[in-house]
Design a protein around this motif. Structure first.
Motif, PDB file in Angstrom:
ATOM      1  N   GLY A 117      50.583  41.883 -27.438  1.00  6.92           N
ATOM      2  CA  GLY A 117      49.299  42.780 -26.241  1.00  6.92           C
ATOM      3  C   GLY A 117      48.296  43.632 -26.856  1.00  6.92           C
ATOM      4  N   GLN A 118      49.578  44.285 -28.199  1.00  9.16           N
ATOM      5  CA  GLN A 118      48.612  45.493 -28.389  1.00  9.16           C
ATOM      6  C   GLN A 118      47.972  44.963 -30.099  1.00  9.16           C
ATOM      7  OE1 GLN A 118      52.389  46.777 -30.124  1.00  9.16           O
ATOM      8  NE2 GLN A 118      52.242  48.550 -28.464  1.00  9.16           N
ATOM      9  N   TRP A 119      48.261  43.791 -30.990  1.00 11.65           N
ATOM     10  CA  TRP A 119      47.270  43.189 -31.673  1.00 11.65           C
ATOM     11  C   TRP A 119      46.330  42.713 -30.585  1.00 11.65           C
ATOM     12  CZ3 TRP A 119      45.850  37.777 -31.601  1.00 11.65           C
ATOM     13  CH2 TRP A 119      45.205  37.494 -33.344  1.00 11.65           C
ATOM     14  N   LEU A 120      45.966  41.935 -29.647  1.00 13.12           N
ATOM     15  CA  LEU A 120      44.549  41.217 -29.248  1.00 13.12           C
ATOM     16  C   LEU A 120      44.328  42.777 -28.029  1.00 13.12           C
ATOM     17  CD1 LEU A 120      43.162  38.986 -28.616  1.00 13.12           C
ATOM     18  CD2 LEU A 120      44.718  39.016 -25.985  1.00 13.12           C
ATOM     19  N   THR A 121      44.597  43.649 -28.048  1.00 12.94           N
ATOM     20  CA  THR A 121      43.641  44.684 -27.683  1.00 12.94           C
ATOM     21  C   THR A 121      43.331  45.625 -29.016  1.00 12.94           C
ATOM     22  OG1 THR A 121      45.234  45.364 -25.669  1.00 12.94           O
ATOM     23  CG2 THR A 121      43.832  47.443 -26.138  1.00 12.94           C
ATOM     24  N   ALA A 122      43.799  45.436 -29.764  1.00 13.52           N
ATOM     25  CA  ALA A 122      42.983  46.144 -30.978  1.00 13.52           C
ATOM     26  C   ALA A 122      41.871  45.758 -31.577  1.00 13.52           C
ATOM     27  CB  ALA A 122      44.047  46.396 -32.348  1.00 13.52           C
ATOM     28  N   ARG A 123      42.053  43.973 -31.681  1.00 14.75           N
ATOM     29  CA  ARG A 123      41.391  43.291 -32.143  1.00 14.75           C
ATOM     30  C   ARG A 123      39.692  42.753 -31.273  1.00 14.75           C
ATOM     31  NH1 ARG A 123      41.076  40.633 -36.581  1.00 14.75           N
ATOM     32  NH2 ARG A 123      39.490  39.314 -35.860  1.00 14.75           N
ATOM     33  N   LEU A 124      40.047  43.284 -30.460  1.00 17.46           N
ATOM     34  CA  LEU A 124      38.676  43.186 -28.888  1.00 17.46           C
ATOM     35  C   LEU A 124      38.572  44.008 -29.020  1.00 17.46           C
ATOM     36  CD1 LEU A 124      40.590  41.061 -25.580  1.00 17.46           C
ATOM     37  CD2 LEU A 124      39.248  39.825 -28.306  1.00 17.46           C
ATOM     38  N   ALA A 125      38.923  45.746 -28.954  1.00 13.72           N
ATOM     39  CA  ALA A 125      38.316  46.402 -29.073  1.00 13.72           C
ATOM     40  C   ALA A 125      36.958  46.640 -30.035  1.00 13.72           C
ATOM     41  CB  ALA A 125      39.015  47.787 -29.153  1.00 13.72           C
ATOM     42  N   ARG A 126      37.366  46.021 -30.930  1.00 13.86           N
ATOM     43  CA  ARG A 126      36.288  45.783 -32.267  1.00 13.86           C
ATOM     44  C   ARG A 126      34.910  45.008 -32.002  1.00 13.86           C
ATOM     45  NH1 ARG A 126      40.063  44.442 -37.947  1.00 13.86           N
ATOM     46  NH2 ARG A 126      41.904  46.198 -36.629  1.00 13.86           N
ATOM     47  N   LEU A 127      35.206  44.250 -30.728  1.00 13.03           N
ATOM     48  CA  LEU A 127      34.937  42.706 -30.678  1.00 13.03           C
ATOM     49  C   LEU A 127      33.263  43.957 -29.470  1.00 13.03           C
ATOM     50  CD1 LEU A 127      36.080  39.727 -31.065  1.00 13.03           C
ATOM     51  CD2 LEU A 127      34.185  40.961 -32.472  1.00 13.03           C
ATOM     52  N   PHE A 128      34.371  44.491 -27.971  1.00 17.12           N
ATOM     53  CA  PHE A 128      33.266  44.849 -27.355  1.00 17.12           C
ATOM     54  C   PHE A 128      32.837  45.854 -27.057  1.00 17.12           C
ATOM     55  CE2 PHE A 128      35.994  40.820 -25.584  1.00 17.12           C
ATOM     56  CZ  PHE A 128      34.917  40.357 -24.848  1.00 17.12           C
ATOM     57  N   ARG A 129      33.327  46.561 -27.722  1.00 13.81           N
ATOM     58  CA  ARG A 129      33.076  48.527 -27.731  1.00 13.81           C
ATOM     59  C   ARG A 129      31.698  48.762 -28.325  1.00 13.81           C
ATOM     60  NH1 ARG A 129      37.816  50.524 -30.168  1.00 13.81           N
ATOM     61  NH2 ARG A 129      36.997  50.368 -32.405  1.00 13.81           N
ATOM     62  N   PRO A 130      31.101  48.096 -29.521  1.00 15.56           N
ATOM     63  CA  PRO A 130      29.341  47.464 -29.771  1.00 15.56           C
ATOM     64  C   PRO A 130      28.710  46.655 -28.905  1.00 15.56           C
ATOM     65  CG  PRO A 130      30.765  46.354 -31.462  1.00 15.56           C
ATOM     66  CD  PRO A 130      31.793  47.026 -30.500  1.00 15.56           C
ATOM     67  N   ALA A 131      29.603  45.755 -28.355  1.00 12.07           N
ATOM     68  CA  ALA A 131      28.512  45.021 -27.334  1.00 12.07           C
ATOM     69  C   ALA A 131      28.389  45.572 -26.715  1.00 12.07           C
ATOM     70  CB  ALA A 131      29.695  43.636 -26.759  1.00 12.07           C
ATOM     71  N   ALA A 132      29.358  47.054 -25.672  1.00  8.72           N
ATOM     72  CA  ALA A 132      29.104  47.211 -24.068  1.00  8.72           C
ATOM     73  C   ALA A 132      28.100  48.760 -24.400  1.00  8.72           C
ATOM     74  CB  ALA A 132      30.463  48.851 -24.187  1.00  8.72           C
ATOM     75  N   ALA A 133      27.440  48.986 -25.861  1.00  9.46           N
ATOM     76  CA  ALA A 133      26.315  49.900 -26.047  1.00  9.46           C
ATOM     77  C   ALA A 133      25.215  48.780 -25.816  1.00  9.46           C
ATOM     78  CB  ALA A 133      26.704  50.612 -27.339  1.00  9.46           C
ATOM     79  N   LEU A 134      25.167  47.790 -26.359  1.00  5.45           N
ATOM     80  CA  LEU A 134      23.897  47.225 -26.605  1.00  5.45           C
ATOM     81  C   LEU A 134      24.211  47.077 -24.948  1.00  5.45           C
ATOM     82  CD1 LEU A 134      21.958  44.705 -28.138  1.00  5.45           C
ATOM     83  CD2 LEU A 134      23.667  42.935 -27.167  1.00  5.45           C
ATOM     84  N   LEU A 135      25.080  46.595 -24.114  1.00  2.00           N
ATOM     85  CA  LEU A 135      24.392  46.246 -22.340  1.00  2.00           C
ATOM     86  C   LEU A 135      24.396  47.080 -22.028  1.00  2.00           C
ATOM     87  CD1 LEU A 135      24.706  43.986 -19.673  1.00  2.00           C
ATOM     88  CD2 LEU A 135      27.527  44.620 -20.537  1.00  2.00           C
ATOM     89  N   ALA A 136      24.407  48.389 -21.623  1.00  2.39           N
ATOM     90  CA  ALA A 136      23.944  49.774 -21.499  1.00  2.39           C
ATOM     91  C   ALA A 136      22.526  49.814 -21.872  1.00  2.39           C
ATOM     92  CB  ALA A 136      24.888  50.697 -21.851  1.00  2.39           C
ATOM     93  N   LEU A 137      21.992  50.528 -22.931  1.00  2.00           N
ATOM     94  CA  LEU A 137      21.103  50.257 -23.562  1.00  2.00           C
ATOM     95  C   LEU A 137      19.899  49.398 -22.498  1.00  2.00           C
ATOM     96  CD1 LEU A 137      19.716  51.680 -26.754  1.00  2.00           C
ATOM     97  CD2 LEU A 137      18.699  49.304 -25.661  1.00  2.00           C
ATOM     98  N   TRP A 138      19.958  47.971 -22.675  1.00  2.00           N
ATOM     99  CA  TRP A 138      19.032  47.209 -21.778  1.00  2.00           C
ATOM    100  C   TRP A 138      19.308  47.278 -20.090  1.00  2.00           C
ATOM    101  CZ3 TRP A 138      15.255  44.644 -23.544  1.00  2.00           C
ATOM    102  CH2 TRP A 138      15.007  44.504 -24.780  1.00  2.00           C
ATOM    103  N   THR A 139      20.330  47.171 -20.372  1.00  2.00           N
ATOM    104  CA  THR A 139      20.199  47.470 -18.751  1.00  2.00           C
ATOM    105  C   THR A 139      19.639  48.640 -17.950  1.00  2.00           C
ATOM    106  OG1 THR A 139      22.995  46.486 -18.879  1.00  2.00           O
ATOM    107  CG2 THR A 139      21.859  47.996 -16.758  1.00  2.00           C
ATOM    108  N   VAL A 140      19.840  49.441 -19.038  1.00  4.69           N
ATOM    109  CA  VAL A 140      18.309  50.672 -18.709  1.00  4.69           C
ATOM    110  C   VAL A 140      17.228  50.499 -18.917  1.00  4.69           C
ATOM    111  CG1 VAL A 140      17.815  53.226 -19.069  1.00  4.69           C
ATOM    112  CG2 VAL A 140      20.492  52.957 -19.071  1.00  4.69           C
ATOM    113  N   THR A 141      17.509  49.852 -19.932  1.00  3.37           N
ATOM    114  CA  THR A 141      15.622  49.359 -20.265  1.00  3.37           C
ATOM    115  C   THR A 141      14.419  48.157 -19.234  1.00  3.37           C
ATOM    116  OG1 THR A 141      16.088  49.751 -22.735  1.00  3.37           O
ATOM    117  CG2 THR A 141      14.191  47.828 -22.079  1.00  3.37           C
TER     118      THR A 141
END
Length: 406
Positions: A117-141
């Motif tokens: 669980g610790q290993w997977l959380t660390a790896r997925l965080a690297r993927l989804f943190r930048p994805a969350a920023a993209l999704l938020a900006l385009w929702t507002v746009t």
């Protein structure tokens, strides 16, 4: 004359100082990289990401038609340009590297006592943190565009294109989560699944939805090849040659004899896409690419001994997801912002001749500048440490992603 000479001398001195600073920064990155790091892995990942970016920029057109933007492709009008997709459709190499790094990193994590669980959380965080920023900006746009009265089809086109990289993250995240299960899976098993799915779909008239099974099975093939690389089963040059020759031959037969599209990317208006969902031809083509990647490892390791080359690759790897996620936004921002200037060749016009291709190539530096702006604004969502990228934070990040902690 004296002032001109003095100015030239001053300018030349400034350039030399700038070059010296770049070399000095590159040398710092080189010397602070762990000696046991396999730089060829990072080089392959960087080449895969940049290949996808350039490929999209070359074959994705946003055509302005009566106040509405819609997507088009030069491959739709000039199918003989299909070899462009052979060069820039490099997703299989990314999944190869991803499988190699994930299985190696998971083994190292287990050895250190880290839980799954610790290993997977660390790896997925690297993927989804930048994805969350993209999704938020385009929702507002998207909301802002619709409220301002923008054409619905235009907004739909822009959002669909901007969020299209998200499918990749979902598939990659799923395979990452399954890493402990596929560590020793033979790549022939998912390849057999792809073969039978296509046989049922195209040979026996089966349902089209069955093809979506290949989204997982198709990309699992290079991912499990990466696991085999970790196990040392692909270290011999013969493995690379077998994959390259076998994958090339199989793809040629499928395209020339079985009716698969020659383009390895989706083309608007076609009934079959090699990528949406992946077909057997896309998978065999990926095998050939993986074979070539394996054969290039030693040459890449030698090239990465040069500080300038290595520092460039290291910088791309620190922001690989940011570059991948925002490159379509950079394309659209350039296209939309220049729309008031008229229908500019290679940007708003139909991609139906070589003039468009030449104009599009000339636009690539502008897209790169727009992407650099996006990178500057959003790279912090991907990087754990945010100081100067050639300073302490960069060195810390490199150590954090050493082969034993990847």
């Amino acid at each position: 004359m004296r002032e001109r000479t003095l100015g030239s001398t001053t300018g030349g001195t400034g350039i030399r100082r700038g070059l010296h600073g770049i070399r000095h920064a590159a040398a710092r990155v080189d010397t602070t990289t762990p000696p046991d790091r396999d730089r060829a892995v990072d080089a392959l990942r960087a080449l895969a990401i940049l290949g996808v970016v350039l490929g999209h920029w070359l074959v994705t057109a946003l055509v302005a038609d009566g106040g509405t933007l819609h997507t088009a492709s030069p491959l739709q009008h000039m199918p003989w340009l299909a070899p462009i997709s052979w060069v820039f459709q490099t997703l299989a190499v990314f999944f190869l590297v991803g499988g190699h790094v994930a299985t190696r990193g998971y083994a190292s994590a287990r050895a250190r006592g880290t839980t799954y669980g610790q290993w997977l959380t660390a790896r997925l965080a690297r993927l989804f943190r930048p994805a969350a920023a993209l999704l938020a900006l385009w929702t507002v746009t998207a909301i802002a565009l619709l409220v301002s009265g923008a054409d619905f089809e235009t907004v739909r086109t822009l959002v669909k294109l901007a969020l299209s990289p998200m499918w990749f993250l979902l598939v990659f995240a799923g395979l990452t989560a399954a890493t402990p299960l596929v560590t020793r899976l033979n790549p022939l098993w998912p390849l057999a699944v792809v073969l039978h799915v296509d046989l049922i779909r195209f040979g026996l008239g089966g349902p089209s939805w069955l093809g979506w099974v290949n989204v997982a099975a198709g990309w699992l093939v290079p991912y499990t090849l990466g696991a085999a690389w970790t196990r040392g089963e692909l270290d011999r040059a013969r493995a690379g040659w077998v994959l390259l020759a076998g994958g090339t031959a199989a793809t040629a037969v499928l395209v020339l004899r079985a009716g698969y599209p020659a383009s390895m990317v989706g083309v608007p208006g076609t009934t079959i896409s090699n990528l949406d969902p992946p077909t057997l031809a896309a998978v065999t083509f990926g095998l050939a690419q993986c074979g070539l990647a394996l054969l290039l490892r030693d040459r890449l390791r030698r090239t990465m001994r040069r500080p300038l080359a290595w520092s460039a690759v290291a910088l791309v790897n620190l922001s690989a997801m940011t570059v991948f996620l925002w490159h379509q936004t950079a394309l659209m921002a350039t296209t939309a912002s220049l729309l008031p200037a008229g229908h500019l060749p290679g940007l708003h016009t139909r991609p139906d001749d070589l003039t468009w291709v030449a104009a599009r190539v000339a636009w690539l530096p502008v897209f790169a500048l727009a992407l650099t702006t996006c990178w500057t604004a959003f790279r912090t969502y991907e990087q754990d440490v945010r100081p100067n990228p050639v300073g302490t934070g960069f060195r810390t990040r490199l150590r954090a992603k050493s082969p034993h902690r990847a």
